[in-house]
Design a protein around this motif. Structure first.
Motif, PDB file in Angstrom:
ATOM      1  N   THR A 149     -29.094 -29.591 -30.694  1.00 23.25           N
ATOM      2  CA  THR A 149     -29.077 -30.955 -31.269  1.00 23.25           C
ATOM      3  C   THR A 149     -30.215 -31.735 -31.201  1.00 23.25           C
ATOM      4  O   THR A 149     -30.389 -32.758 -31.687  1.00 23.25           O
ATOM      5  N   PHE A 150     -31.079 -31.405 -30.118  1.00 21.64           N
ATOM      6  CA  PHE A 150     -32.137 -31.823 -29.824  1.00 21.64           C
ATOM      7  C   PHE A 150     -33.297 -32.013 -31.035  1.00 21.64           C
ATOM      8  O   PHE A 150     -33.541 -32.815 -31.172  1.00 21.64           O
ATOM      9  N   PHE A 151     -33.263 -30.733 -31.402  1.00 24.50           N
ATOM     10  CA  PHE A 151     -33.970 -30.288 -32.354  1.00 24.50           C
ATOM     11  C   PHE A 151     -33.845 -31.614 -33.712  1.00 24.50           C
ATOM     12  O   PHE A 151     -34.345 -32.146 -34.640  1.00 24.50           O
ATOM     13  N   ILE A 152     -32.465 -30.922 -33.881  1.00 28.52           N
ATOM     14  CA  ILE A 152     -32.282 -31.867 -34.839  1.00 28.52           C
ATOM     15  C   ILE A 152     -32.016 -33.720 -34.724  1.00 28.52           C
ATOM     16  O   ILE A 152     -32.645 -33.922 -35.884  1.00 28.52           O
ATOM     17  N   PHE A 153     -31.677 -33.870 -34.034  1.00 29.22           N
ATOM     18  CA  PHE A 153     -31.508 -35.148 -33.369  1.00 29.22           C
ATOM     19  C   PHE A 153     -32.810 -35.806 -32.997  1.00 29.22           C
ATOM     20  O   PHE A 153     -33.316 -37.409 -33.150  1.00 29.22           O
ATOM     21  N   ARG A 154     -33.559 -34.823 -32.287  1.00 24.02           N
ATOM     22  CA  ARG A 154     -35.300 -36.143 -31.081  1.00 24.02           C
ATOM     23  C   ARG A 154     -36.205 -35.452 -32.094  1.00 24.02           C
ATOM     24  O   ARG A 154     -37.030 -36.050 -32.126  1.00 24.02           O
ATOM     25  N   ILE A 155     -35.920 -34.344 -33.122  1.00 24.37           N
ATOM     26  CA  ILE A 155     -37.004 -33.985 -33.472  1.00 24.37           C
ATOM     27  C   ILE A 155     -37.096 -34.299 -35.135  1.00 24.37           C
ATOM     28  O   ILE A 155     -37.539 -34.964 -35.667  1.00 24.37           O
ATOM     29  N   VAL A 156     -36.069 -34.057 -36.183  1.00 26.73           N
ATOM     30  CA  VAL A 156     -35.899 -34.262 -37.195  1.00 26.73           C
ATOM     31  C   VAL A 156     -35.538 -35.060 -37.987  1.00 26.73           C
ATOM     32  O   VAL A 156     -35.833 -35.927 -38.456  1.00 26.73           O
ATOM     33  N   GLY A 157     -34.164 -36.168 -37.103  1.00 29.20           N
ATOM     34  CA  GLY A 157     -34.184 -37.200 -37.585  1.00 29.20           C
ATOM     35  C   GLY A 157     -35.076 -38.185 -36.849  1.00 29.20           C
ATOM     36  O   GLY A 157     -35.152 -38.936 -37.530  1.00 29.20           O
ATOM     37  N   TRP A 158     -34.999 -37.686 -35.421  1.00 27.93           N
ATOM     38  CA  TRP A 158     -36.487 -38.594 -34.873  1.00 27.93           C
ATOM     39  C   TRP A 158     -37.494 -38.880 -35.296  1.00 27.93           C
ATOM     40  O   TRP A 158     -38.004 -40.403 -36.721  1.00 27.93           O
ATOM     41  N   VAL A 159     -37.899 -38.216 -36.496  1.00 27.61           N
ATOM     42  CA  VAL A 159     -39.040 -38.027 -37.351  1.00 27.61           C
ATOM     43  C   VAL A 159     -39.573 -38.508 -38.616  1.00 27.61           C
ATOM     44  O   VAL A 159     -39.914 -39.641 -38.840  1.00 27.61           O
ATOM     45  N   HIS A 160     -37.488 -38.230 -39.036  1.00 28.33           N
ATOM     46  CA  HIS A 160     -37.745 -38.984 -40.319  1.00 28.33           C
ATOM     47  C   HIS A 160     -37.503 -40.424 -40.069  1.00 28.33           C
ATOM     48  O   HIS A 160     -37.700 -41.119 -40.667  1.00 28.33           O
ATOM     49  N   THR A 161     -36.619 -41.352 -39.062  1.00 25.78           N
ATOM     50  CA  THR A 161     -36.466 -42.013 -38.648  1.00 25.78           C
ATOM     51  C   THR A 161     -37.735 -42.982 -38.416  1.00 25.78           C
ATOM     52  O   THR A 161     -37.739 -44.499 -38.539  1.00 25.78           O
ATOM     53  N   CYS A 162     -38.023 -42.165 -38.295  1.00 31.56           N
ATOM     54  CA  CYS A 162     -39.670 -43.148 -37.316  1.00 31.56           C
ATOM     55  C   CYS A 162     -40.016 -43.613 -38.237  1.00 31.56           C
ATOM     56  O   CYS A 162     -40.991 -44.511 -37.971  1.00 31.56           O
ATOM     57  N   TYR A 163     -40.488 -42.678 -39.394  1.00 33.41           N
ATOM     58  CA  TYR A 163     -41.247 -42.841 -40.085  1.00 33.41           C
ATOM     59  C   TYR A 163     -40.652 -44.149 -41.609  1.00 33.41           C
ATOM     60  O   TYR A 163     -41.608 -44.697 -41.603  1.00 33.41           O
ATOM     61  N   LYS A 164     -39.584 -43.965 -41.353  1.00 36.30           N
ATOM     62  CA  LYS A 164     -39.163 -45.072 -42.220  1.00 36.30           C
ATOM     63  C   LYS A 164     -38.664 -46.571 -41.911  1.00 36.30           C
ATOM     64  O   LYS A 164     -39.213 -47.825 -42.150  1.00 36.30           O
ATOM     65  N   PHE A 165     -39.052 -46.189 -40.561  1.00 36.65           N
ATOM     66  CA  PHE A 165     -39.321 -47.438 -39.309  1.00 36.65           C
ATOM     67  C   PHE A 165     -40.428 -48.011 -39.615  1.00 36.65           C
ATOM     68  O   PHE A 165     -40.736 -49.428 -39.768  1.00 36.65           O
ATOM     69  N   LEU A 166     -41.910 -47.125 -39.600  1.00 41.34           N
ATOM     70  CA  LEU A 166     -42.795 -47.659 -39.584  1.00 41.34           C
ATOM     71  C   LEU A 166     -43.290 -48.216 -41.024  1.00 41.34           C
ATOM     72  O   LEU A 166     -44.249 -48.886 -41.503  1.00 41.34           O
ATOM     73  N   LEU A 167     -42.209 -47.539 -41.918  1.00 43.85           N
ATOM     74  CA  LEU A 167     -42.879 -48.413 -43.380  1.00 43.85           C
ATOM     75  C   LEU A 167     -42.297 -49.448 -43.394  1.00 43.85           C
ATOM     76  O   LEU A 167     -42.765 -50.101 -43.789  1.00 43.85           O
ATOM     77  N   ASP A 168     -41.348 -49.791 -42.954  1.00 44.97           N
ATOM     78  CA  ASP A 168     -40.587 -50.832 -42.919  1.00 44.97           C
ATOM     79  C   ASP A 168     -41.157 -52.110 -42.356  1.00 44.97           C
ATOM     80  O   ASP A 168     -41.788 -53.020 -42.772  1.00 44.97           O
ATOM     81  N   CYS A 169     -41.787 -51.041 -40.875  1.00 42.97           N
ATOM     82  CA  CYS A 169     -42.754 -52.167 -40.604  1.00 42.97           C
ATOM     83  C   CYS A 169     -44.272 -52.782 -41.304  1.00 42.97           C
ATOM     84  O   CYS A 169     -44.780 -53.614 -41.835  1.00 42.97           O
ATOM     85  N   ARG A 170     -44.999 -51.829 -41.994  1.00 43.98           N
ATOM     86  CA  ARG A 170     -45.741 -51.828 -43.344  1.00 43.98           C
ATOM     87  C   ARG A 170     -45.503 -53.158 -43.939  1.00 43.98           C
ATOM     88  O   ARG A 170     -46.167 -53.940 -43.972  1.00 43.98           O
ATOM     89  N   TYR A 171     -44.357 -53.140 -44.677  1.00 43.95           N
ATOM     90  CA  TYR A 171     -43.830 -54.007 -45.667  1.00 43.95           C
ATOM     91  C   TYR A 171     -44.119 -55.563 -44.794  1.00 43.95           C
ATOM     92  O   TYR A 171     -44.456 -56.280 -45.250  1.00 43.95           O
ATOM     93  N   VAL A 172     -43.546 -55.500 -44.047  1.00 43.45           N
ATOM     94  CA  VAL A 172     -43.119 -56.710 -43.039  1.00 43.45           C
ATOM     95  C   VAL A 172     -44.414 -57.054 -42.822  1.00 43.45           C
ATOM     96  O   VAL A 172     -44.990 -58.709 -43.312  1.00 43.45           O
ATOM     97  N   ILE A 173     -45.351 -56.538 -42.728  1.00 42.04           N
ATOM     98  CA  ILE A 173     -46.954 -57.313 -41.862  1.00 42.04           C
ATOM     99  C   ILE A 173     -47.775 -57.170 -43.655  1.00 42.04           C
ATOM    100  O   ILE A 173     -48.118 -58.770 -43.237  1.00 42.04           O
ATOM    101  N   GLN A 174     -47.393 -56.465 -44.196  1.00 42.10           N
ATOM    102  CA  GLN A 174     -47.678 -56.643 -45.352  1.00 42.10           C
ATOM    103  C   GLN A 174     -47.613 -57.758 -46.054  1.00 42.10           C
ATOM    104  O   GLN A 174     -48.366 -59.307 -47.314  1.00 42.10           O
ATOM    105  N   ASN A 175     -46.011 -58.108 -46.156  1.00 45.62           N
ATOM    106  CA  ASN A 175     -45.588 -59.413 -46.615  1.00 45.62           C
ATOM    107  C   ASN A 175     -45.705 -60.393 -45.886  1.00 45.62           C
ATOM    108  O   ASN A 175     -45.041 -62.033 -46.335  1.00 45.62           O
ATOM    109  N   LYS A 176     -46.120 -60.733 -44.812  1.00 38.30           N
ATOM    110  CA  LYS A 176     -46.242 -61.768 -44.419  1.00 38.30           C
ATOM    111  C   LYS A 176     -44.938 -62.335 -43.596  1.00 38.30           C
ATOM    112  O   LYS A 176     -44.368 -63.069 -43.199  1.00 38.30           O
ATOM    113  N   LEU A 177     -44.168 -61.340 -43.346  1.00 34.49           N
ATOM    114  CA  LEU A 177     -42.486 -61.727 -43.478  1.00 34.49           C
ATOM    115  C   LEU A 177     -41.994 -62.703 -41.920  1.00 34.49           C
ATOM    116  O   LEU A 177     -41.524 -63.284 -41.977  1.00 34.49           O
TER     117      LEU A 177
END
Length: 138
Positions: free
Chosen positions: A69-97
């Motif tokens: 469960t550590f591997f599934i939730f804290r490695i695979v899921g975490w990396v996936h979710t963090c990546y999407k979060f960082l993409l969202d942050c980039r969108y917010v920054i680029q669009n001056k939201l």
């Protein structure tokens, strides 16, 4: 809100739930495994008890489930979710939201980005520690 802004709000709720709760699922098995470190199965029941083998299997099950469960939730899921979060942050920054919806709170967005990266590194560090412990057990 524009459609993409509503979608971004939905993502932020998902991120909060994942980072604040879902990723902690492995801690259940860690707590049970730790309990057995302080109270081994042989200390809980007599050596001739029919429950001893079952407790030893349960202890091993908890250890294995923690690793899985550590591997599934804290490695695979975490990396996936963090990546999407960082993409969202980039969108917010680029669009001056931030300026449009929360003026003056840009520092907090950068704080969240920094924390997410540091916590990601910590997840990888812990996973390396877990892998080393598993290697020593085998």
């Amino acid at each position: 809100f524009a459609t993409s802004d509503k979608l971004l709000l939905h993502h932020s709720n998902y991120n909060a739930v994942y980072f604040g709760g879902v990723s902690e699922f492995s801690s259940i098995f860690l707590a049970l495994s730790t309990l057995f470190q302080y109270h081994p199965p042989s200390a809980l029941v007599p050596d001739d008890s029919s429950h001893l083998p079952m407790l030893k299997v349960f202890e091993l099950f908890c250890q294995a489930m923690f690793v899985l469960t550590f591997f599934i939730f804290r490695i695979v899921g975490w990396v996936h979710t963090c990546y999407k979060f960082l993409l969202d942050c980039r969108y917010v920054i680029q669009n001056k939201l931030i300026r449009r919806y929360q003026p003056g709170s840009g520092w907090f967005l950068w704080y969240l980005i920094t924390i997410s990266l540091l916590l990601s590194a910590l997840q990888l560090f812990w996973f390396c520690q877990i892998v080393e412990k598993v290697k020593n057990m085998v």
